[in-house]
Scaffold this active site. Structure first.
Site, PDB file in Angstrom:
ATOM      1  N   ILE A  12      98.254 -56.564 -59.740  1.00  0.00           N
ATOM      2  CA  ILE A  12      98.619 -57.420 -60.884  1.00  0.00           C
ATOM      3  C   ILE A  12     100.104 -57.780 -60.807  1.00  0.00           C
ATOM      4  O   ILE A  12     100.514 -58.909 -61.116  1.00  0.00           O
ATOM      5  CB  ILE A  12      98.278 -56.710 -62.217  1.00  0.00           C
ATOM      6  CG1 ILE A  12      96.792 -56.320 -62.234  1.00  0.00           C
ATOM      7  CG2 ILE A  12      98.603 -57.607 -63.400  1.00  0.00           C
ATOM      8  CD1 ILE A  12      96.390 -55.420 -63.384  1.00  0.00           C
ATOM      9  N   ASN A  32     107.165 -47.882 -55.051  1.00  0.00           N
ATOM     10  CA  ASN A  32     107.213 -46.874 -53.973  1.00  0.00           C
ATOM     11  C   ASN A  32     106.125 -47.108 -52.925  1.00  0.00           C
ATOM     12  O   ASN A  32     105.951 -46.285 -52.033  1.00  0.00           O
ATOM     13  CB  ASN A  32     107.120 -45.451 -54.546  1.00  0.00           C
ATOM     14  CG  ASN A  32     105.782 -45.165 -55.196  1.00  0.00           C
ATOM     15  OD1 ASN A  32     104.885 -46.007 -55.195  1.00  0.00           O
ATOM     16  ND2 ASN A  32     105.640 -43.981 -55.766  1.00  0.00           N
ATOM     17  N   ASP A  58     110.933 -44.684 -56.471  1.00  0.00           N
ATOM     18  CA  ASP A  58     109.989 -44.140 -57.447  1.00  0.00           C
ATOM     19  C   ASP A  58     110.583 -44.321 -58.841  1.00  0.00           C
ATOM     20  O   ASP A  58     111.767 -44.030 -59.055  1.00  0.00           O
ATOM     21  CB  ASP A  58     109.781 -42.645 -57.149  1.00  0.00           C
ATOM     22  CG  ASP A  58     108.554 -42.119 -57.833  1.00  0.00           C
ATOM     23  OD1 ASP A  58     107.614 -41.700 -57.123  1.00  0.00           O
ATOM     24  OD2 ASP A  58     108.510 -42.141 -59.088  1.00  0.00           O
ATOM     25  N   PHE A  80     104.426 -51.975 -64.502  1.00  0.00           N
ATOM     26  CA  PHE A  80     103.066 -51.845 -63.953  1.00  0.00           C
ATOM     27  C   PHE A  80     102.852 -50.515 -63.242  1.00  0.00           C
ATOM     28  O   PHE A  80     101.705 -50.103 -63.064  1.00  0.00           O
ATOM     29  CB  PHE A  80     102.809 -52.928 -62.884  1.00  0.00           C
ATOM     30  CG  PHE A  80     102.780 -54.336 -63.379  1.00  0.00           C
ATOM     31  CD1 PHE A  80     101.682 -54.825 -64.064  1.00  0.00           C
ATOM     32  CD2 PHE A  80     103.851 -55.191 -63.151  1.00  0.00           C
ATOM     33  CE1 PHE A  80     101.636 -56.135 -64.505  1.00  0.00           C
ATOM     34  CE2 PHE A  80     103.822 -56.506 -63.582  1.00  0.00           C
ATOM     35  CZ  PHE A  80     102.716 -56.981 -64.263  1.00  0.00           C
ATOM     36  N   SER A 124      95.546 -50.708 -71.202  1.00  0.00           N
ATOM     37  CA  SER A 124      94.193 -50.984 -70.717  1.00  0.00           C
ATOM     38  C   SER A 124      93.205 -50.942 -71.877  1.00  0.00           C
ATOM     39  O   SER A 124      93.376 -50.174 -72.830  1.00  0.00           O
ATOM     40  CB  SER A 124      93.828 -49.891 -69.710  1.00  0.00           C
ATOM     41  OG  SER A 124      92.464 -49.957 -69.404  1.00  0.00           O
ATOM     42  N   TYR A 148      92.661 -40.966 -67.729  1.00  0.00           N
ATOM     43  CA  TYR A 148      93.397 -42.211 -67.477  1.00  0.00           C
ATOM     44  C   TYR A 148      93.642 -42.967 -68.803  1.00  0.00           C
ATOM     45  O   TYR A 148      94.762 -43.371 -69.102  1.00  0.00           O
ATOM     46  CB  TYR A 148      92.611 -43.098 -66.493  1.00  0.00           C
ATOM     47  CG  TYR A 148      93.173 -44.503 -66.399  1.00  0.00           C
ATOM     48  CD1 TYR A 148      94.385 -44.737 -65.760  1.00  0.00           C
ATOM     49  CD2 TYR A 148      92.489 -45.595 -66.956  1.00  0.00           C
ATOM     50  CE1 TYR A 148      94.911 -46.024 -65.686  1.00  0.00           C
ATOM     51  CE2 TYR A 148      93.003 -46.874 -66.882  1.00  0.00           C
ATOM     52  CZ  TYR A 148      94.219 -47.094 -66.252  1.00  0.00           C
ATOM     53  OH  TYR A 148      94.740 -48.365 -66.191  1.00  0.00           O
ATOM     54  N   LYS A 152      97.268 -43.800 -70.924  1.00  0.00           N
ATOM     55  CA  LYS A 152      97.736 -45.097 -71.452  1.00  0.00           C
ATOM     56  C   LYS A 152      97.991 -44.990 -72.954  1.00  0.00           C
ATOM     57  O   LYS A 152      98.984 -45.507 -73.471  1.00  0.00           O
ATOM     58  CB  LYS A 152      96.699 -46.183 -71.155  1.00  0.00           C
ATOM     59  CG  LYS A 152      96.563 -46.529 -69.689  1.00  0.00           C
ATOM     60  CD  LYS A 152      97.813 -47.225 -69.163  1.00  0.00           C
ATOM     61  CE  LYS A 152      97.751 -47.533 -67.688  1.00  0.00           C
ATOM     62  NZ  LYS A 152      99.020 -47.999 -67.124  1.00  0.00           N
ATOM     63  N   ASP A 294      81.028 -44.184 -68.595  1.00  0.00           N
ATOM     64  CA  ASP A 294      80.937 -45.646 -68.697  1.00  0.00           C
ATOM     65  C   ASP A 294      80.313 -46.048 -70.033  1.00  0.00           C
ATOM     66  O   ASP A 294      79.431 -45.358 -70.546  1.00  0.00           O
ATOM     67  CB  ASP A 294      80.056 -46.202 -67.567  1.00  0.00           C
ATOM     68  CG  ASP A 294      80.842 -46.493 -66.304  1.00  0.00           C
ATOM     69  OD1 ASP A 294      82.081 -46.345 -66.321  1.00  0.00           O
ATOM     70  OD2 ASP A 294      80.213 -46.860 -65.291  1.00  0.00           O
TER      71      ASP A 294
HETATM   72  N1  LIG Z   1      93.543 -53.330 -62.188  1.00  0.00           N
HETATM   73  C1  LIG Z   1      92.959 -52.987 -63.315  1.00  0.00           C
HETATM   74  O1  LIG Z   1      91.750 -53.071 -63.432  1.00  0.00           O
HETATM   75  C2  LIG Z   1      93.782 -52.537 -64.509  1.00  0.00           C
HETATM   76  C3  LIG Z   1      93.209 -52.568 -65.788  1.00  0.00           C
HETATM   77  C4  LIG Z   1      93.956 -52.139 -66.870  1.00  0.00           C
HETATM   78  C5  LIG Z   1      95.261 -51.681 -66.682  1.00  0.00           C
HETATM   79  N2  LIG Z   1      95.792 -51.651 -65.437  1.00  0.00           N
HETATM   80  C6  LIG Z   1      97.151 -51.140 -65.270  1.00  0.00           C
HETATM   81  O2  LIG Z   1      97.968 -52.171 -64.742  1.00  0.00           O
HETATM   82  C7  LIG Z   1      98.957 -51.614 -63.886  1.00  0.00           C
HETATM   83  C8  LIG Z   1      98.914 -52.310 -62.549  1.00  0.00           C
HETATM   84  O3  LIG Z   1      97.611 -52.181 -62.008  1.00  0.00           O
HETATM   85  P1  LIG Z   1      97.233 -52.742 -60.582  1.00  0.00           P
HETATM   86  O4  LIG Z   1      95.775 -53.035 -60.609  1.00  0.00           O
HETATM   87  O5  LIG Z   1      98.160 -53.813 -60.177  1.00  0.00           O
HETATM   88  O6  LIG Z   1      97.447 -51.436 -59.709  1.00  0.00           O
HETATM   89  P2  LIG Z   1      98.143 -51.262 -58.273  1.00  0.00           P
HETATM   90  O7  LIG Z   1      97.884 -49.879 -57.840  1.00  0.00           O
HETATM   91  O8  LIG Z   1      97.730 -52.367 -57.365  1.00  0.00           O
HETATM   92  O9  LIG Z   1      99.680 -51.448 -58.624  1.00  0.00           O
HETATM   93  C9  LIG Z   1     100.509 -50.384 -59.057  1.00  0.00           C
HETATM   94  C10 LIG Z   1     101.767 -50.447 -58.228  1.00  0.00           C
HETATM   95  O10 LIG Z   1     102.661 -49.421 -58.673  1.00  0.00           O
HETATM   96  C11 LIG Z   1     103.192 -48.747 -57.544  1.00  0.00           C
HETATM   97  N3  LIG Z   1     103.529 -47.386 -57.991  1.00  0.00           N
HETATM   98  C12 LIG Z   1     102.676 -46.403 -58.369  1.00  0.00           C
HETATM   99  N4  LIG Z   1     103.356 -45.310 -58.767  1.00  0.00           N
HETATM  100  C13 LIG Z   1     104.680 -45.612 -58.638  1.00  0.00           C
HETATM  101  C14 LIG Z   1     105.887 -44.909 -58.887  1.00  0.00           C
HETATM  102  N5  LIG Z   1     105.861 -43.660 -59.346  1.00  0.00           N
HETATM  103  N6  LIG Z   1     107.070 -45.530 -58.641  1.00  0.00           N
HETATM  104  C15 LIG Z   1     107.111 -46.797 -58.166  1.00  0.00           C
HETATM  105  N7  LIG Z   1     105.976 -47.523 -57.908  1.00  0.00           N
HETATM  106  C16 LIG Z   1     104.802 -46.932 -58.147  1.00  0.00           C
HETATM  107  C17 LIG Z   1     102.097 -48.813 -56.486  1.00  0.00           C
HETATM  108  O11 LIG Z   1     102.609 -48.681 -55.170  1.00  0.00           O
HETATM  109  C18 LIG Z   1     101.551 -50.215 -56.735  1.00  0.00           C
HETATM  110  O12 LIG Z   1     102.267 -51.187 -56.002  1.00  0.00           O
HETATM  111  C19 LIG Z   1      98.688 -50.111 -63.817  1.00  0.00           C
HETATM  112  O13 LIG Z   1      99.542 -49.471 -64.733  1.00  0.00           O
HETATM  113  C20 LIG Z   1      97.252 -50.010 -64.269  1.00  0.00           C
HETATM  114  O14 LIG Z   1      96.971 -48.767 -64.873  1.00  0.00           O
HETATM  115  C21 LIG Z   1      95.087 -52.079 -64.346  1.00  0.00           C
END
Ligand SMILES: NC(=O)c1ccc[n+]([C@@H]2O[C@H](COP(=O)([O-])OP(=O)(O)OC[C@H]3O[C@@H](n4cnc5c(N)ncnc54)[C@H](O)[C@@H]3O)[C@@H](O)[C@H]2O)c1
Length: 338
Positions: A12, A32, A58, A80, A124, A148, A152, A294
């Site tokens: 995202i 990271n 990080d 994110f 989420s 999870y 959030k 679910d």
């Molecule tokens: N994809 C979904 O379905 C969804 C739905 C609801 C909420 N979200 C939330 O949206 C956010 C982004 O989701 P996404 O699908 O893009 O996930 P993603 O895993 O593709 O992106 C998360 C990014 O954060 C980085 N990251 C993780 N821990 C880190 C840290 N400690 N320091 C620095 N970077 C770090 C990862 O390398 C990755 O690039 C997340 O917080 C997720 O919980 C996602």
């Protein structure tokens, strides 16, 4: 206007960086790369003509964050970074709470020390758990059913307390429903490591021949065809929702929480049919037992996002399937081996 984007190389985050650049903002990524590939940064550049500055660090490292925060004048942060696998949160709850809760807390302290008080947070629809009311409004009860979702909800609570105690903060909490699809160029998209947790990447990996068949978890829900119904939102709509929320948050103090969804539910079998029609490939599947935790149906009430941040999703299911399939075909193994 510079915006710090934590996790900006992820699924995202990368799409949101494209939307930010196209809206005239300058994203600076802190990631990271624990669940993403540095190639995503070059792909953002290929789409927009602008290479975002990125830092391999990080969010829980206060020294690294201080260095980034001191070398820029940020107007806001979009947060994110975190882990998102529901199953793993059940088997390894401490890891999920450390990444999502302790990580966010550490980031908030770094932001505060750096004088940044404008924040958009990735929450989420999982926070609603098994909501009874459909569509789900933002004032529905927060009752997560897994670690999870709790992680959030905990960060949401921290942010509410922060906004109440320190009125100079402006915070937008975005509760995403089910982000799917990819940028229409096929340059960036979802690249899950290992077996995908989510339906769309699984379906596209079956269609492209990377996996044999899809498992459909349960066909005995109280839905028109018995399979689970979800609110799928195109990731570029979601990305544009962040730009809309950011603009609102830059102009208003306090905290707002909005759903980002379409308000339409689609069943698993409907998604399979739509994907087969778009790709021209068949998606073999088998029905298996329900997956614990679910819920049968979940879709958003999108009215508050419309009123509060002027956001409405524009892209339909056909576009979601077309763009997911385009990404999958152009990158059959994701960003790796390229
Ligand atoms: N994809 C979904 O379905 C969804 C739905 C609801 C909420 N979200 C939330 O949206 C956010 C982004 O989701 P996404 O699908 O893009 O996930 P993603 O895993 O593709 O992106 C998360 C990014 O954060 C980085 N990251 C993780 N821990 C880190 C840290 N400690 N320091 C620095 N970077 C770090 C990862 O390398 C990755 O690039 C997340 O917080 C997720 O919980 C996602």
């Amino acid at each position: 206007m510079k915006i710090l984007v934590t996790g900006g190389a992820g699924y995202i985050g990368s799409h949101t960086c494209v939307a930010l650049i196209q809206a005239g903002f300058t994203p600076v990524i802190a990631d990271n790369f624990s669940n993403s590939h540095p190639l995503a940064i070059s792909r953002i550049e290929a789409i927009t003509g602008t290479r975002p500055e990125s830092h391999n660090c990080d969010i829980a490292d206060p020294d690294a964050m201080r260095e980034i925060l001191q070398s820029h004048k940020f107007a806001a942060a979009i947060h994110f970074a975190g882990v998102k696998a529901v199953g793993r949160s059940v088997s390894e709850p401490l890891e999920t709470y450390r990444e999502n809760v302790a990580g966010s807390l550490s980031l908030l302290q770094s932001l505060k020390a750096g004088g940044i008080t404008r924040l958009i947070f990735s929450s989420s629809a999982t926070v609603y758990g098994g909501a009874e009311q459909m569509p789900i409004p933002e004032n529905a009860q927060v009752q997560p059913t897994n670690p999870y979702g709790h992680s959030k909800a905990m960060v949401e609570q921290i942010l509410q307390d922060l906004a109440a105690a320190e009125p100079d903060w402006g915070i937008g909490v975005l509760r995403y429903f089910n982000p799917v699809g990819a940028h229409k160029s096929g340059e960036i998209g979802e690249d899950p490591q290992g077996i995908p947790d989510n339906l769309f990447p699984y379906v596209s990996q079956v269609a492209v021949g990377r996996r044999e068949k899809l498992q459909v978890f349960g066909d005995d829900y109280e839905t028109p065809d018995g399979t689970g119904v979800r609110d799928y939102i195109h990731v570029m709509d979601l990305a544009e929702g962040h730009v809309a929320a950011l603009k609102t948050c830059l102009q208003s103090d306090g905290l707002f929480a909005v759903n980002l969804g379409t308000g339409q539910g689609s069943s698993v079998l409907e998604i399979i049919k739509a994907f087969e029609a778009t790709s021209g490939r068949s998606v073999p599947y088998e029905i298996t037992d329900r997956r614990p935790g679910d819920v049968g149906t979940s879709y958003a009430d999108p009215a508050k996002a419309r009123e509060m941040i002027g956001f409405e999703a524009k892209r339909d299911l056909t576009q979601m399937c077309r763009d997911a399939w385009n990404w999958q075909q152009r990158n059959p193994t994701g960003y790796s081996n390229q």
